[in-house]
Write an enzyme that holds these catalytic residues in place. Structure first.
Site, mmCIF file in Angstrom:
data_model
loop_
_atom_site.group_PDB
_atom_site.id
_atom_site.type_symbol
_atom_site.label_atom_id
_atom_site.label_comp_id
_atom_site.label_asym_id
_atom_site.label_seq_id
_atom_site.Cartn_x
_atom_site.Cartn_y
_atom_site.Cartn_z
ATOM 1 C CB ALA A 49 -0.906 0.008 1.227
ATOM 2 C CD GLU A 50 -0.721 3.949 -3.699
ATOM 3 O OE1 GLU A 50 -1.298 4.617 -4.558
ATOM 4 O OE2 GLU A 50 -0.799 2.717 -3.657
ATOM 5 C CG ASN A 51 -1.360 3.855 3.267
ATOM 6 O OD1 ASN A 51 -1.182 2.841 2.607
ATOM 7 N ND2 ASN A 51 -2.188 3.879 4.294
#
Length: 217
Positions: A49-51
């Site tokens: 997840a890019e977060n």
């Protein structure tokens, strides 16, 4: 034609077949998030997840949500054993170094040479491009999940995209409610047709030239 739950699920289920053991995979918002539900238990995948999470798990049960734990779309999630947390610079470092085996994205349009338009329809409210540009350019394999046509029946697979591009020549595979199409050096190759459609139906609903593979599933 609206997209029924079963149609979305069928697309996600077919996309899950592309994921092999040990892969690192990023799932975009929309239909791609459903793909995680169809990974067989014997296949171990690390979802990115890019977060800032590697090893995201399924959605939590009602009442089990952790307020500090959400995916890039802000939706509550869980993590699997071996998961790790980091800041978003490292999350994007993983993408930009080309360490993602697969990214699965939605799209508004895909062109016959694999150009992708998936981040903005001019004049519409947009949530921002997020990691779309980096994901599309850098993942080893880019799979697009979408309806074959828009709600007015216009093809979403076109000779040239009319919408602003996310990235050029990046899409490898397109999975729709009608078909599975591979993007090759020679153009678009139709490899699977979904029941109840025919090869003819798919060709008519596609705005670009399709090469029909010798063995269409």
């Amino acid at each position: 034609m609206g997209m029924g739950v079963s149609v979305r699920e069928a697309i996600a289920k077919r996309a899950a077949e592309e994921i092999k053991d040990g892969m690192v995979v990023n799932l975009g918002i929309g239909i791609p998030t459903l793909v995680a539900n169809y990974i067989p238990s014997n296949i171990k995948v690390m979802f990115h997840a890019e977060n800032g999470v590697l090893g995201t798990g399924p959605a939590p049960q009602k009442g089990e949500e952790d307020a500090n734990l959400c995916n890039a779309g802000g939706i509550p999630m869980t993590v699997v054993p071996g998961a790790s947390y980091f800041d978003s610079t490292l999350a994007f470092g993983i993408i930009r170094r080309g360490l993602l085996d697969v990214t699965i994205l939605g799209a508004f349009e895909v062109s016959e040479n694999g150009d992708l338009a998936n981040w903005i329809v001019p004049g519409k409210i947009v949530s921002g491009m997020g990691g779309a540009v980096d994901l599309a350019q850098k993942a080893k394999k880019v799979i697009v999940l979408m309806n074959h046509t828009d709600k007015h029946g216009n093809p979403k697979i076109v000779r040239e995209c009319t919408l602003p591009l996310t990235a050029k020549k990046c899409v490898n595979l397109i999975i729709t409610d009608m078909a599975v199409i591979e993007v090759t050096e020679q153009g678009l190759s139709l490899i699977e047709v979904k029941d109840p459609y025919t090869v003819e139906d798919v060709i008519n609903a596609t705005g670009a030239e399709l090469h029909v593979a010798d063995f269409v599933k």
